[in-house]
Design an enzyme around this catalytic site. Structure first.
Site, short mmCIF file in Angstrom:
data_model
loop_
_atom_site.label_atom_id
_atom_site.label_comp_id
_atom_site.label_asym_id
_atom_site.label_seq_id
_atom_site.Cartn_x
_atom_site.Cartn_y
_atom_site.Cartn_z
N LYS A 283 17.31 46.31 73.69
CA LYS A 283 16.77 45.53 72.58
C LYS A 283 17.21 44.07 72.62
CE LYS A 283 14.67 46.55 69.54
NZ LYS A 283 15.14 47.12 68.26
N GLU A 290 14.33 36.75 61.41
CA GLU A 290 14.31 37.73 60.34
C GLU A 290 15.17 37.29 59.16
OE1 GLU A 290 13.42 41.70 63.03
OE2 GLU A 290 15.48 41.25 62.43
#
Length: 493
Positions: A283, A290
């Site tokens: 990831k 965000e």
């Protein structure tokens, strides 16, 4: 030392009241500004004949020493200090005895806090301005590197018409330029000094509020003493600007999140501005983007909190106004964390230009070119729109793209069409045809880039927001001092 208001009371406040009433836990950061205002007030008392020159000089020097001790941490609040004003008066009296108590003449905590908060907010706005300029410059640099790289422009998150990556990035820059305008405009209204208004009615002492205002870098003293201690428009307006910046950051963050997804694949995030997973080793998460999106809600909440606090208050000062500071502080603190991180993320983005270029013509995004081509031949746009839509319907039926339609198919859709329409059915042709100011054509985007750079330069370097030669929050050498200590990184689980 007794509380500043204890004279008519037979006993101290209950412990529960003390815990509720104290604001020193969050207003201590205003200490440098309270000290600067106190020095200006001492000089006004001297000019009014209420202090001798020697007394004034002693007070001003002691306040400077106290400010240095605040900055170093050698002087700090202790239990019983209700607020920043109480703590600093205690420190002054500890140094000077009764002379320290003379400084309270002609002022109230009501006009003190209104002045301190304005000074703090105006000072913080300079840092906010610098951070916004840096973000606009990062967007401009990325746009300059991708002036001619095509991408699908979207409405409703559906392919609409081709644009360039540079054009999309500069769209975000325009919002932040408006935020810079708002800050500059806000400062004009915030440049009013409440000191001299006392609790609410001014003072019977021969003070000179205009002199205090000038010394502290304000444009004028407050025109109405009741309004001066009651007004928190400047705080609410700054919270609004902060919320609007948060919304702009959130929208930029949302696009970066989409662009960096596997489905889009338009950008690669730099390792320094992304994070990983504790369980999935592959990831690479867009945490900066965000958090930009997430903190927008917090900034909007701060504005809402402040407006609700203010909406039902009678004039002049009410203890409710103790709730004015934390929303402003929180907004400014979070933007001070978020803006540099967002700037770093933007500056280090690597665009995978092949992906957006390949998808720019998909979704029949060149259909409008057919309509405009027909308009140039004299066909009313209402009819041209229908013809272009019929071409799209035929392509969907035959699994073709617009440029793949044969001459016969084109003529079958409309007698106004022929094979020469394919000249405009390319991304390059569509972009080149956009020549109006502000459009996505290469020359128009170059002009916009120059405009954005010029506008950013207006705010770069020395901010045109107020800055005194030795402003509040600085020592005598102009170095920044912070009673709250160095800013630390926020930790997340």
């Amino acid at each position: 030392m007794a509380a500043l208001w204890g004279g008519r009371f037979s006993g101290g406040p209950a412990e529960a009241l003390q815990a509720l009433n104290d604001s020193i836990g969050f207003d201590w950061r205003l200490a440098p500004y309270d000290i600067a205002a106190s020095q200006a007030h001492a000089r006004v008392l001297r000019r009014a004949g209420l202090l001798t020159e020697e007394e004034c000089d002693t007070l001003v020097e002691a306040l400077a020493v106290l400010g240095a001790e605040v900055a170093s941490g050698d002087f700090a609040p202790r239990p019983g200090d209700e607020d920043v004003h109480t703590a600093l008066e205690r420190g002054l009296v500890e140094k000077l005895g009764d002379l320290g108590g003379k400084l309270r003449a002609g002022r109230s905590r009501n006009d003190q806090i209104a002045t301190d908060l304005r000074l703090y907010a105006r000072d913080a706005a300079k840092g906010l301005t610098a951070d916004l300029v840096a973000l606009v410059e990062a967007l401009s640099a990325q746009a300059e590197g991708h002036l001619y790289d095509p991408a699908p422009g979207m409405t409703h998150l559906q392919h609409a018409q081709p644009i360039t990556i540079g054009h999309q990035l500069l769209a975000h820059a325009q919002g932040f330029l408006r935020d810079l305008d708002r800050l500059r405009d806000w400062d004009k209204r915030a440049a009013v000094c409440p000191l001299g208004s006392g609790a609410l009615s001014g003072s019977s002492l021969p003070l000179d509020p205009a002199a205090v205002a000038a010394e502290l870098g304000f444009d004028s003293p407050a025109p109405n003493s009741v309004d001066a201690v009651a007004d928190r428009d400047f705080a609410a307006e700054l919270a609004f600007i902060g919320a609007q910046i948060g919304v702009h950051l959130s929208r930029l963050g949302e696009e970066v999140i989409l662009w960096s997804s596997q489905e889009f694949g338009w950008v690669t995030l730099d390792d320094a501005f992304s994070t990983g997973s504790s369980i999935m080793p592959q990831k690479k998460n867009p945490d900066v983007a965000e958090l930009a999106r997430g903190k927008a809600g917090r900034l909007v909440g701060n504005l809402t909190s402040l407006l609700v606090t203010l909406k039902g208050l009678p004039f002049a000062y009410n203890k409710d106004l103790q709730e004015d500071k934390e929303p402003v502080f929180d907004t400014l603190d979070n933007l001070a964390l978020l803006l540099p991180a967002t700037t770093g993320m933007v500056a280090t983005l690597r665009f995978n230009t092949e992906r957006p270029a390949a998808s720019a013509p998909t979704g029949f995004s060149l259909a409008t070119e057919i309509a405009d081509w027909l308009v140039r031949k004299g066909v009313p746009f209402r009819d041209a729109h229908e013809v272009a839509g019929s071409c799209v319907a035929l392509c969907e039926k035959e699994s073709l793209d617009l440029h793949e339609l044969s001459d016969e198919q084109l003529e079958g859709v409309s007698g106004h069409l022929d094979g020469s329409v394919r000249e405009v059915l390319t991304v390059e042709g569509a972009l080149a045809g956009r020549t109006t100011p502000g459009s996505t054509g290469p020359e128009a985007v170059k002009a916009q880039l120059a405009q954005v750079k010029d506008r950013a330069a207006e705010f770069g370097g020395k901010s045109d927001l107020h800055r005194a030669p030795t402003g509040p929050g600085e020592d005598a050498a102009g170095r920044r001092i912070s009673p709250t200590g160095p800013r630390t990184s926020q930790k997340r689980s």
